[in-house]
Design a protein around this motif. Structure first.
Motif, PDB file in Angstrom:
ATOM      1  N   ILE A  24      -2.250 -11.245  86.740  1.00  0.00           N
ATOM      2  CA  ILE A  24      -2.475 -10.486  85.428  1.00  0.00           C
ATOM      3  C   ILE A  24      -1.144  -9.423  85.244  1.00  0.00           C
ATOM      4  CG2 ILE A  24      -3.705  -8.682  84.622  1.00  0.00           C
ATOM      5  CD1 ILE A  24      -6.104 -10.111  85.902  1.00  0.00           C
ATOM      6  N   GLU A  27       5.042 -10.025  85.083  1.00  0.00           N
ATOM      7  CA  GLU A  27       5.868  -9.950  83.739  1.00  0.00           C
ATOM      8  C   GLU A  27       7.147 -10.778  84.004  1.00  0.00           C
ATOM      9  OE1 GLU A  27       5.297  -8.712  81.031  1.00  0.00           O
ATOM     10  OE2 GLU A  27       3.580  -7.445  81.335  1.00  0.00           O
TER      11      GLU A  27
ATOM     12  N   ARG B   2      -4.680  -4.995  80.479  1.00  0.00           N
ATOM     13  CA  ARG B   2      -3.884  -4.831  79.174  1.00  0.00           C
ATOM     14  C   ARG B   2      -4.103  -5.396  78.020  1.00  0.00           C
ATOM     15  NH1 ARG B   2       0.863  -7.486  81.778  1.00  0.00           N
ATOM     16  NH2 ARG B   2      -0.356  -9.179  81.743  1.00  0.00           N
ATOM     17  N   ALA B   4      -2.245  -6.853  75.009  1.00  0.00           N
ATOM     18  CA  ALA B   4      -0.708  -6.972  74.581  1.00  0.00           C
ATOM     19  C   ALA B   4      -0.765  -7.386  73.034  1.00  0.00           C
ATOM     20  CB  ALA B   4      -0.158  -8.304  75.245  1.00  0.00           C
ATOM     21  N   PHE B  26       5.002 -11.001  75.653  1.00  0.00           N
ATOM     22  CA  PHE B  26       3.827 -11.667  75.371  1.00  0.00           C
ATOM     23  C   PHE B  26       3.924 -13.165  75.628  1.00  0.00           C
ATOM     24  CE2 PHE B  26       1.032 -13.512  72.146  1.00  0.00           C
ATOM     25  CZ  PHE B  26      -0.394 -13.363  73.004  1.00  0.00           C
ATOM     26  N   ARG B  29       4.713 -14.500  79.022  1.00  0.00           N
ATOM     27  CA  ARG B  29       3.547 -14.709  79.664  1.00  0.00           C
ATOM     28  C   ARG B  29       2.726 -15.796  79.420  1.00  0.00           C
ATOM     29  NH1 ARG B  29       3.281  -9.187  78.925  1.00  0.00           N
ATOM     30  NH2 ARG B  29       1.563  -9.363  77.234  1.00  0.00           N
ATOM     31  N   CYS B  30       2.306 -15.979  78.013  1.00  0.00           N
ATOM     32  CA  CYS B  30       1.437 -17.123  77.513  1.00  0.00           C
ATOM     33  C   CYS B  30       1.979 -18.554  77.989  1.00  0.00           C
ATOM     34  CB  CYS B  30       1.343 -17.342  76.147  1.00  0.00           C
ATOM     35  SG  CYS B  30       0.419 -15.758  75.534  1.00  0.00           S
ATOM     36  N   ARG B  33       1.904 -19.201  81.629  1.00  0.00           N
ATOM     37  CA  ARG B  33       0.307 -19.524  82.086  1.00  0.00           C
ATOM     38  C   ARG B  33      -0.151 -20.865  81.409  1.00  0.00           C
ATOM     39  NH1 ARG B  33      -1.435 -13.428  80.430  1.00  0.00           N
ATOM     40  NH2 ARG B  33      -0.468 -12.281  82.573  1.00  0.00           N
ATOM     41  N   TYR B  71       1.919 -17.312  68.800  1.00  0.00           N
ATOM     42  CA  TYR B  71       1.018 -18.118  69.777  1.00  0.00           C
ATOM     43  C   TYR B  71       1.026 -19.327  69.394  1.00  0.00           C
ATOM     44  CZ  TYR B  71      -2.436 -19.556  72.841  1.00  0.00           C
ATOM     45  OH  TYR B  71      -3.361 -20.205  73.684  1.00  0.00           O
ATOM     46  N   LEU B 138      -6.089 -16.420  78.014  1.00  0.00           N
ATOM     47  CA  LEU B 138      -6.061 -15.249  77.090  1.00  0.00           C
ATOM     48  C   LEU B 138      -7.414 -14.324  77.269  1.00  0.00           C
ATOM     49  CD1 LEU B 138      -5.402 -17.241  73.681  1.00  0.00           C
ATOM     50  CD2 LEU B 138      -3.882 -15.660  74.888  1.00  0.00           C
ATOM     51  N   GLU B 142      -4.655 -12.162  79.945  1.00  0.00           N
ATOM     52  CA  GLU B 142      -4.305 -11.524  78.993  1.00  0.00           C
ATOM     53  C   GLU B 142      -5.129 -10.263  78.501  1.00  0.00           C
ATOM     54  OE1 GLU B 142      -1.125 -12.005  78.289  1.00  0.00           O
ATOM     55  OE2 GLU B 142      -1.071 -10.195  76.924  1.00  0.00           O
TER      56      GLU B 142
END
Lengths: 270, 185
Positions: A24, A27, B2, B4, B26, B29-30, B33, B71, B138, B142
């Protein structure tokens, strides 16, 4: 058990929280985002250039014809095709003048004489062929890529057979013949690996370090750091090696490479 | 947790630079993942913004937020993405097999443990079908709520909860199996 709306998040459960929290909180580093932005700028800058050329041709179409027409107004376009990249990058090169200036006195089309007799043939001095760079045809590009692959494969064969010097020579030849070829990044990575395999650690480390900030291998930076970690480990500089492994892991490695980096970190442990 | 996603509407005529500064973390990160960590994340991230640049005139702020739009592009590219690089030989494997020498140093234990946890989570996520994986990412990672996820993924909220339910079951099973086999991550 039926699906439930708004279930308690796994990260708040005592069992899975320690496992999920690092994922989580993870970054992408600023440096990595910056490198990606530079690559995006290069690509969209190229796309914008192509659009501008198409506009200048007054045809308004982004066709090959438009690009050729633009070439005629002294804009040179060089096209670089990267294998594996889905977007072609166009680069504007300096406009070049024709060999000889176009004749001023001689009209390009003879003017018809009002007299009955046919006009004497006018000798028109032909301007020399323009020295603008021609856009390669798709056939030529495919052929060039095939030739690069052949040479690259030969270098790999030499490496596998332990003929490191031969392999390096072939890579040098590859770089010389196609300075910005489709295998440019691959060549850099392979050269570093071969130097390391040949036991030329000092040279390998220097080579890797000089390419860490190179835009050519911007998307391969994590692999370069991993390689630097391996080199430093063999040189006995475990502190530097651990730092390099961590940088590599931070930048994001594939599964196998990440395992190699973690193994490297473990080897540096007491 | 968080959050985002900024749900503000942005004006038409997008500035891709500003878009990148605001949304790249963002999107990155998506992407990571959804396709797992690795250099291919950079390729997909770059492609997302190149596609956004090409289609910037088609973006309609009255229909979706910038985040939802980005996204959507990311998910499409990730769905299409197949891992595998252009490399012919994995010389790296031979490199890794080289003998080690040198003075040992204190282990960067924490960093290593974090990396192992992340690797375990991503590995379990990669086993999920894409539709479940994106909902799981998500919601669980996220920290978005059901309505926001439904908006981004383009399905009813009920479908989000169903996919999440199945994703969590599969994820927990996979993780428990790995932990039992190897001990605590």
């Amino acid at each position: 058990m039926m699906p439930q709306a708004f279930p308690e998040r796994l990260a708040t459960t005592s069992e899975l929280a320690p496992l999920l929290r690092p994922a989580i909180e993870r970054e992408v580093s600023e440096a990595r985002l910056d490198a990606n932005w530079r690559a995006i700028q290069a690509t969209i800058g190229g796309l914008a250039t192509v659009g501008a050329i198409a506009g200048a041709s007054s045809l308004g179409a982004k066709s090959a014809a438009a690009v050729k027409a633009a070439t005629a107004v002294k804009l040179g376009v060089a096209m670089a095709v990267g294998v594996g990249a889905s977007v072609a990058v166009y680069q504007v090169v300096e406009p070049r003048l024709h060999h000889a200036p176009a004749p001023v006195a001689a009209p390009a089309v003879p003017v018809a004489s009002p007299a009955a007799e046919p006009p004497a043939p006018t000798v028109v001095e032909q301007p020399a062929a323009p020295r603008t760079r021609r856009e390669p045809t798709s056939k030529e590009r495919a052929s060039a890529v095939a030739a690069q692959l052949q040479l690259y494969r030969a270098a790999l064969d030499d490496t596998h057979a332990g003929r490191h010097d031969e392999a390096l020579k072939k890579l040098a030849q590859l770089e010389r013949r196609w300075p910005h070829g489709a295998l440019e990044a691959e060549t850099v990575m392979t050269r570093a690996e071969i130097l390391f395999l040949a036991g030329r650690d000092k040279e390998a480390a220097k080579y890797v370090e000089t390419h860490l900030d190179s835009p050519i291998v911007a998307s391969r930076k994590a692999e370069l750091w991993l390689m630097l970690g391996e080199i430093r480990t063999r040189q006995g500089a475990c502190t530097d090696a651990a730092s390099a492994y961590q940088r590599a892991l931070g930048l994001g490695l594939g599964d196998k490479d990440a395992e190699t980096a973690r193994r490297g970190l473990r080897r540096c442990a007491p | 947790m968080r959050v985002a996603v900024a749900e503000r509407r942005e004006p038409a005529g997008l500035d891709v630079g500003a878009l990148y500064r605001a949304h790249a973390p963002f999107v990155a990160r998506c992407v990571e993942r959804l396709v797992g960590a690795g250099p291919h994340v950079d390729d997909v991230l770059q492609e997302v913004f190149v596609v956004a640049f090409k289609n910037r005139d088609r973006f309609d702020p009255s229909r979706a937020s910038v985040t939802t739009w980005l996204y959507g592009i990311s998910a499409n590219l990730c769905r299409r993405h197949r891992r595998g690089s252009f490399r012919f030989g994995r010389l790296q494997e031979r490199v890794a097999a080289e003998p080690v020498s040198g003075t040992p140093m204190p282990a960067p234990d924490e960093a290593l443990e974090r990396e192992q946890s992340v690797a375990l989570v991503y590995e379990a996520m990669q086993k999920l079908p894409f539709k479940q994986r994106e909902v799981f990412a998500l919601y669980e990672l996220e920290g978005l709520d059901g309505a926001a996820i439904a908006d981004m993924v383009g399905v009813p909220v009920g479908t989000v909860w169903t996919r999440l339910h199945h994703a969590r079951q599969a994820f927990e099973k996979s993780v428990r199996r790995r932990i039992a086999a190897e001990g605590q991550p």
